[in-house]
Design a protein around this motif. Structure first.
Motif: not given
Ligand SMILES: Nc1ncnc2c1ncn2[C@@H]1O[C@H](COP(=O)(O)OP(=O)(O)OP(=O)(O)O)[C@@H](O)[C@H]1O
Ligand SMILES: [Mg+2]
Length: 351
Positions: A14-18, A25-29, A48-57, A182-184, A266-268
Motif C-alpha cells: 500500500v502506498f500513501r499518496i499525498g 492510500e493506493l493498493v498497488a499489490v 498486465g496493463e500500465s499501473g497494474s502493480g507489476k514493477t512494484t511486485l 521487468d519489461e526487458p 502495443k500497450k493497452w
Molecule cells: N513509490 C510509489 N509511491 C506511490 N505510488 C506508487 C509508487 N510506485 C508505484 N506506485 C503506484 O502503484 C501502482 C502500480 O505501479 P507499478 O509501477 O507497479 O505498475 P506497472 O504495472 O509496473 O505499470 P507499467 O506497465 O506502467 O510499468 C501505480 O498506480 C503507481 O502509480
C-alpha cells in the motif's frame, strides 16, 4: 527443504499518496501469491496493463521494497527476515534483475565492462580482477558477445539490443537461480526483440535459470513462458500454464486482453484505461473489474470474487463459470453468446 524456488505469499503493498491529512492510500499489490517450483527451471510471465502493480511486485521480490504485509521466500527462507550483509550477498547471487531501459542501467560516463567486473567482485564471484576477466568473458559469450568487442566501450557505442544483452550477461555472472526481467524488450527495436526472448529460452535450458518475465506484451509472454499470471489493479486475476491461459482464458479481463492486443509491443492503456469511477473506488469490496466487465452480475458488485481453483494448476479470481471449456465454441461465435455461460453458485441464490 522447500520444493519451491520462490514463494510469494499474500503480498500486499500500500502506498500513501499525498499528505498525512488529505492523502489517500493506493493498493498497488493486493494479496498476491505465486510460486516457482525448484525441480526444473521455468519461465513465469506477469502480464498486465500500465499501473497494474507489476514493477512494484518485482521490486518486492528483488528486495528493493518491503511489502506492507505478506512475505517472499527463496528456497523456503524469508528474504525479509534477515538484513545481514551475508544474506544480502547470498540473495543477489541467487536472484538478479534485468531492467526495462538498458540506457538507464549503464551510466554514460562509465565503460560498460566495468559494471560486469564490479558485479563479479562485489558479489564475490571472483577474487580478483584477473579471475573476474574469465567470468566476464564467459558471461558475455553466453549472450553472443565477445569481451574484446565490449571492453573499454561506453553505452552510446552500443545499440539498445546489444546493451540489453550486456545487462543480461551482467545478471548471469553469479549464475543466479532466478532472473527478474521487468519489461526487458519494450525499449528495444521490434526486429531485435525476438533475439532477446530466444536468448532467455536458451539460457533457461543451458544454465538452469528460471525467469519472471514482466511484460504488457502477450505475444512474447505466450511464446516464452511456461506459466502466465495476469495482473489487474494489484490482483493476479488469472494464473495457469501459458497454453491454457492464452488459448482458453477464463477471466473476462484475460479475454479482453487477448482480443485487444494483436500486435507485439502495443500497450493497452488506450483501449482499457480505467475510468475515474474505478480509480475512486480503489478500496471497494467488490470485484475491481466489475465496472468494465461485459458479463457483470449483481454478485460481482457486492462481493469480492473467490480464487477459484480450476483443474490443471489454474486459478481464477472471478465468479465466472468453471465449466468455461464447454462454452468455448459459442464464445468464438459472438460476444452476445458469452452471457449464456453458467456462473459459480455462491450458495445464496444471488447468481
Ligand atoms: N513509490 C510509489 N509511491 C506511490 N505510488 C506508487 C509508487 N510506485 C508505484 N506506485 C503506484 O502503484 C501502482 C502500480 O505501479 P507499478 O509501477 O507497479 O505498475 P506497472 O504495472 O509496473 O505499470 P507499467 O506497465 O506502467 O510499468 C501505480 O498506480 C503507481 O502509480
Ligand atoms: Mg512497470
Amino acid at each position: 527443504m522447500s520444493d519451491h524456488l520462490l514463494e510469494v505469499k499474500d503480498v500486499t503493498k500500500v502506498f500513501r499518496i499525498g499528505g498525512l491529512l488529505f492523502g489517500t492510500e493506493l493498493v498497488a499489490v493486493d494479496n498476491v501469491s505465486l510460486s516457482l517450483a525448484k525441480r526444473a527451471p521455468s519461465i513465469l510471465s506477469i502480464v498486465g496493463e500500465s499501473g497494474s502493480g507489476k514493477t512494484t511486485l518485482a521490486k518486492i521480490i528483488l528486495k528493493l521494497q518491503e511489502p506492507t504485509s505478506g512475505d517472499v521466500l527463496l528456497e523456503g527462507k524469508s528474504i525479509f527476515g534477515c538484513h545481514l550483509n551475508r544474506d544480502r550477498l547470498a540473495y543477489y547471487r541467487a536472484v538478479q534483475p534485468i531492467f526495462q531501459n538498458p540506457f538507464e542501467t549503464f551510466s554514460m560516463r562509465k565503460c560498460v565492462d566495468s559494471y560486469l567486473y564490479d558485479t563479479a567482485l562485489n558479489l564475490k564471484v571472483a577474487k580478483g580482477r584477473k579471475a573476474a576477466r574469465d567470468i566476464v568473458a564467459d558471461a558475455l559469450s553466453s549472450v553472443g558477445l565477445d569481451i574484446k568487442g565490449v571492453a573499454g566501450k561506453y553505452p552510446n557505442q552500443f545499440s539498445g539490443g546489444e546493451l540489453q544483452r550486456i545487462s543480461v550477461a551482467r545478471g548471469l555472472i553469479p549464475r543466479p537461480k532466478l532472473i527478474i526481467a521487468d519489461e526487458p524488450v519494450s525499449m528495444i527495436d521490434a526486429s531485435l526483440r525476438m533475439n532477446i526472448v530466444n536468448m532467455f529460452l536458451s539460457l533457461k535450458e543451458k544454465y538452469n535459470v528460471s525467469f519472471i518475465y514482466i511484460t504488457h506484451d502477450l505475444s512474447t509472454a505466450y511464446y516464452l513462458s511456461d506459466y502466465v499470471a495476469i495482473m489487474y489493479r494489484g490482483n493476479i486475476i488469472e494464473y495457469g500454464s501459458s497454453d491454457q491461459i492464452l488459448t482458453n482464458p477464463i477471466h473476462p479481463y484475460t479475454e479482453l486482453l487477448l482480443n485487444s492486443v494483436p500486435t507485439i509491443g502495443k500497450k493497452w492503456e488506450r483501449n482499457l484505461r480505467l475510468s475515474n469511477i474505478e480509480l475512486r473506488d480503489d478500496k471497494n469490496t467488490a470485484c475491481k473489474f466489475a465496472s468494465r466487465c461485459p458479463f457483470v452480475q449483481p454478485v460481482c458488485r457486492q462481493n469480492k470474487p473467490p480464487a477459484v481453483q480450476v483443474p490443471g494448476e489454474r486459478e481464477v479470481l472471478c465468479f465466472k463459470p468453471v465449466d468455461y471449456a464447454l462454452d468455448r465454441t459459442t464464445l468464438d461465435q459472438g460476444s452476445e453468446k458469452l452471457t449464456t455461460r453458467r456462473w459459480i453458485s455462491l450458495g445464496d441464490g444471488s447468481c
